[in-house]
Motif scaffolding. Structure first.
Motif, PDB file in Angstrom:
ATOM      1  N   UNK A 121      -7.604  32.174 -22.775  1.00 16.09           N
ATOM      2  CA  UNK A 121      -7.398  30.821 -23.274  1.00 16.09           C
ATOM      3  C   UNK A 121      -5.991  30.678 -23.829  1.00 16.09           C
ATOM      4  N   UNK A 122      -5.677  29.495 -24.276  1.00 20.44           N
ATOM      5  CA  UNK A 122      -4.361  29.222 -24.834  1.00 20.44           C
ATOM      6  C   UNK A 122      -4.236  29.799 -26.240  1.00 20.44           C
ATOM      7  N   UNK A 123      -3.010  30.152 -26.612  1.00 22.85           N
ATOM      8  CA  UNK A 123      -2.773  30.731 -27.937  1.00 22.85           C
ATOM      9  C   UNK A 123      -1.450  30.212 -28.476  1.00 22.85           C
ATOM     10  N   UNK A 124      -1.266  30.382 -29.786  1.00 21.15           N
ATOM     11  CA  UNK A 124      -0.015  30.011 -30.434  1.00 21.15           C
ATOM     12  C   UNK A 124       0.258  30.990 -31.555  1.00 21.15           C
ATOM     13  N   UNK A 125       1.416  31.612 -31.532  1.00 19.18           N
ATOM     14  CA  UNK A 125       1.854  32.509 -32.587  1.00 19.18           C
ATOM     15  C   UNK A 125       2.796  31.756 -33.515  1.00 19.18           C
TER      16      UNK A 125
END
Length: 330
Positions: free
Chosen positions: A305-309
């Protein structure tokens, strides 16, 4: 919904008996809401509604009419007006000096819920392409406000309704919101100018006034000015930089002007320190302001799935905002 609280109260003066009030109860809350939308033409929208609330502790039934209206004279302007009646079955028990142990307690038989009427006028505009500007003014009345009576030295054994004092209030102000919605650089700035006033009989009276009159004073959470600024800049398809800044007027509080010590009391060996204070909530803590920045990278996490750091730096310039004042005697 249940009610459980453990509240410490203290009366006026510097040496008072601190008591603990404990209560536990279970009650039920239910509500039903009906709403309609009427569009006589493309430029007008009318939205009437009605909400019914039921609160078991006290068998309170409350009707709350709602109404909103919107006029669209052209593609870049929307004029809005709204009215609503609102009931509050909870009240916040808060120490004037310290907010770390605030608790919520409920209305009950003999303690009617607080209610108020709110009126709003506003306009939503598009002054330029990809920009938005919203303006809103509001007024709200507050009736049947209830809070713990600060003049009770000992609440142990008192019936639940007898531990409260009841008053009124009102609030008004304006809100501005300006936003850039598209492009590599986006963000918004919001500004609120607000006034909140309360009054309780026998509290904050003048020298030549009766004890039952009382005067309006600013609420503890009255904030005259509030500014929020957020800026986003897209560095690439994956990286984004965000900066935010918040400014708010200092919280209202009752200033301690001095103290004196009383000696040789015939009934005790204690030497109490007695405060002298200014007008209720007539002073302000220092203004609050803070800046935060962050870098974020969007991507995917193992094709799940999509992620954001995110990397965030909070309070960049290390502002020491005052939460409350504490006095220590030496």
């Amino acid at each position: 919904m249940g009610r459980y609280f453990d509240v410490q109260t203290a009366g006026s003066g510097s040496i008072t008996q601190i008591t603990s009030l404990q209560a536990a109860s279970k009650n039920r809350y239910a509500s039903a809401y009906v709403q309609d939308e009427w569009r006589p033409n493309e430029r007008w929208i009318f939205t009437p509604g009605l909400r019914l609330n039921y609160f078991s502790d006290g068998e309170y039934f409350r009707l709350e009419p709602r109404f909103s209206m919107e006029h669209r004279p052209n593609s870049w302007l929307r004029l809005q007006a709204a009215y609503g009646r609102y009931n509050q079955f909870l009240t916040l028990i808060s120490n004037e000096a310290f907010s770390g142990f605030d608790v919520w307690i409920t209305s009950a038989d003999g303690v009617s819920p607080a209610y108020g009427d709110q009126f709003i006028l506003g306009a939503k505009t598009i002054p330029f392409k990809n920009y938005g500007l919203d303006i809103e003014i509001y007024y709200r009345s507050m009736e049947d406000l209830f809070e713990l009576d600060p003049f009770l030295q000992d609440v142990a054994g008192l019936p639940y309704p007898d531990i409260f004092r009841f008053g009124e209030g009102y609030a008004y102000g304006t809100e501005l919101f300006f936003e850039k919605r598209a492009g590599r650089f986006t963000g918004f700035i919001g500004y609120t100018l607000s006034y909140t006033w309360r009054k309780f009989p026998g509290f904050n009276s003048g020298i030549f006034e009766t004890e039952e009159s009382g005067r309006f004073y600013p609420s503890k959470y009255d904030r005259r000015h509030d500014i929020n600024l957020v800026a986003n800049y897209r560095l690439s398809d994956r990286w984004k930089f965000t900066g935010s800044f918040n400014f708010a007027s200092g919280q209202a509080y009752t200033e301690v002007l001095g103290r004196y010590t009383q000696f040789d009391l015939p009934w005790t060996n204690d030497q109490p320190n007695i405060f002298t204070v200014g007008k209720v909530n007539a002073s302000r803590l220092p203004n609050y302001h803070r800046m935060d920045i962050s870098f974020s990278r969007s991507g995917s996490f193992f094709d799940w799935g999509e992620s954001e750091l995110q990397l965030q730096i909070i309070n960049v310039y290390s502002r020491r905002n005052v939460w409350f004042y504490e006095f220590r005697f030496r």
